[in-house]
Write a protein that holds these residues in place. Structure first.
Motif, mmCIF file in Angstrom:
data_model
loop_
_atom_site.group_PDB
_atom_site.id
_atom_site.type_symbol
_atom_site.label_atom_id
_atom_site.label_comp_id
_atom_site.label_asym_id
_atom_site.label_seq_id
_atom_site.Cartn_x
_atom_site.Cartn_y
_atom_site.Cartn_z
ATOM 1 N N GLU A 117 -14.353 5.884 7.982
ATOM 2 C CA GLU A 117 -13.478 4.946 7.466
ATOM 3 C C GLU A 117 -14.093 3.449 7.702
ATOM 4 O O GLU A 117 -14.121 2.631 6.955
ATOM 5 N N ILE A 118 -14.630 3.288 9.023
ATOM 6 C CA ILE A 118 -15.190 1.913 9.229
ATOM 7 C C ILE A 118 -16.447 1.666 8.420
ATOM 8 O O ILE A 118 -16.639 0.761 7.902
ATOM 9 N N ALA A 137 -5.346 -0.446 7.480
ATOM 10 C CA ALA A 137 -3.930 0.305 8.171
ATOM 11 C C ALA A 137 -4.574 1.642 8.700
ATOM 12 O O ALA A 137 -4.287 2.055 9.845
ATOM 13 N N ARG A 138 -4.951 2.500 7.865
ATOM 14 C CA ARG A 138 -5.431 4.072 8.153
ATOM 15 C C ARG A 138 -6.455 3.936 9.086
ATOM 16 O O ARG A 138 -6.534 4.851 10.104
ATOM 17 N N THR A 382 0.581 -0.041 11.993
ATOM 18 C CA THR A 382 1.926 -0.202 11.701
ATOM 19 C C THR A 382 2.298 -1.161 10.903
ATOM 20 O O THR A 382 2.939 -1.239 9.738
ATOM 21 N N VAL A 383 2.212 -2.437 11.464
ATOM 22 C CA VAL A 383 2.178 -3.529 10.627
ATOM 23 C C VAL A 383 1.824 -3.570 9.314
ATOM 24 O O VAL A 383 2.343 -4.150 8.188
ATOM 25 N N LEU A 384 0.475 -3.085 9.258
ATOM 26 C CA LEU A 384 -0.682 -3.429 8.071
ATOM 27 C C LEU A 384 0.218 -2.376 7.127
ATOM 28 O O LEU A 384 0.212 -2.544 5.739
ATOM 29 N N PHE A 385 0.715 -0.957 7.487
ATOM 30 C CA PHE A 385 1.298 -0.236 6.611
ATOM 31 C C PHE A 385 2.389 -0.760 5.989
ATOM 32 O O PHE A 385 2.677 -0.589 4.890
#
Length: 402
Positions: A117-118, A137-138, A382-385
């Protein structure tokens, strides 16, 4: 015949790991607590990270490597970890081979997925911002979970935890671990003062035959406090929070003295027939004996020792170079001494507020900063989600001239 990688095979792989771990458990016992030590733990950790990157790089050429970090592997390995925790609990499970092997498998799958993912961040150009935020977020959550387990496995062997019992005015430079072995500390602790704040005393009705305490109680925080307990109405007619009783006296008096106790003059009225009893009730201390109020009918009023609301230690920390500084240590508010954290752990409960010793826990964890970073990453993910909530997909760029 073509190889078909599906959930059955993914869970079968987890079952084989559990079987291998069970065999190791039967043959060699628990995993050694200090299985990995510095510098070998750091060397193995660096090489492990390098192998993760290599596994991702060649996963497009090898179906086996590709099956190490896909959805089926991540879900099956996570399910295996949760099943082990559910069946065995956290007590000693971290020292067993089946749990360590399955957790290592889950960490590897999560690690390669995080690398994937990076590497995919560069392809997010032109996508809707919600899609970008969800992707980030993921990625952050997966990387945070990986780092948290990574620090626990490779840093667990370097963690030192010991208990220090510091008497008032005495300097202590040795701790004791859970097995009773002495641990030298690179600093000395001198307890200047131990303070404790207690909740108001509570009055209960106890069955003298079974010893069972009533569900209801009366908090004797002020004069006139009243309530019901096991069919009795209890009223605090007099409340003394620092009291004592001289020899030959039947009542308590206010007293500022070491060993002073809370004492309450109680009136108890039975709801069914109105019969009443009154007298002093106290929890006692290492100097004064406790006092109860008999009610008849196999009942009596008692006062347990008040619960601690807050306790702290004022200490002087001196390092090897002779530098000294004063710190106040409370529960969940540790002091730092180099790589060590010093926590308030307890006191002499038999003396209560008059304890002359403070029990502290000293912890040295070289990987603590990695653990903190992983927790902050999980919080950020969590905040980004939450921010990316919505259903917007990638937006294609408009072609020029249209």
């Amino acid at each position: 015949m073509a190889f078909r990688w599906n959930y059955k095979r993914a869970f079968l792989r987890c079952a084989l790991l559990l079987a291998a771990g069970t065999t190791l458990q039967l043959l060699s016992g628990d995993v050694p607590v200090h299985f990995l030590h510095h510098p070998w733990s750091t060397v193995l950790a660096v090489n492990y990270l390098y192998l993760l990157v290599l596994a991702f790089s060649f996963s497009g050429r090898s179906r086996l490597l590709g099956s190490l970090w896909d959805d089926r592997t991540c879900i099956s390995s996570l399910a295996a970890v949760l099943v082990l925790v559910t069946l065995s609990g956290f007590h000693r499970i971290t020292e067993t081979w089946p749990f360590i092997l399955v957790l290592f498998y889950f960490m590897t799958a999560t690690g390669i997925r995080a690398v994937s993912e990076i590497s995919g961040i560069r392809h997010l150009r032109g996508c809707h911002y919600r899609h970008v935020l969800r992707y980030l977020a993921r990625t952050v959550v997966h990387a945070g979970v990986f780092l948290f387990i990574f620090a626990g496995i490779f840093g667990g062997g370097d963690k030192i935890r010991c208990k220090v019992v510091a008497p008032a005015g005495g300097a202590v430079a040795m701790g004791e671990d859970s097995s009773g072995e002495s641990i030298p500390l690179p600093f000395t602790l001198t307890l200047k003062e131990f303070t404790i704040e207690e909740y108001p005393p509570k009055l209960y009705v106890v069955d003298t035959l079974s010893g069972k305490m009533s569900d209801g109680f009366v908090s004797a925080d002020t004069v006139g406090s009243a309530g019901y307990a096991d069919g009795w109405r209890l009223t605090a007619d007099t409340c003394l929070f620092m009291a004592g009783r001289l020899p030959g006296e039947s009542g308590y008096r206010a007293m500022e003295h070491v060993g002073a106790v809370p004492a309450v003059f109680v009136t108890a009225v039975r709801e069914s027939d109105g019969s009443s009893h009154s007298g002093w009730v106290s929890c006692g201390s290492h100097i004064f004996s406790s006092e109860t109020l008999g009610l008849g009918y196999g009942k009596m009023v008692v006062m347990p020792r008040p619960e601690a609301r807050r306790f702290s230690s004022e200490v002087v920390i001196a390092d090897a170079d002779g530098r000294r500084r004063e710190e106040t240590i409370e529960v969940n508010r540790p002091a730092m001494a180099g790589a060590w954290r010093i926590y308030q752990a307890g006191y002499d409960t038999s003396r209560g507020r008059w304890s002359t010793v403070s029990v502290m826990e000293c912890v040295r964890d070289s990987w603590w900063i990695v653990t903190c970073v992983s927790l902050w990453m999980l919080l950020s993910g969590t905040v980004l989600f939450a921010v990316s909530a919505g259903s917007s997909g990638p937006v294609k760029k408009r072609e020029e001239g249209k």
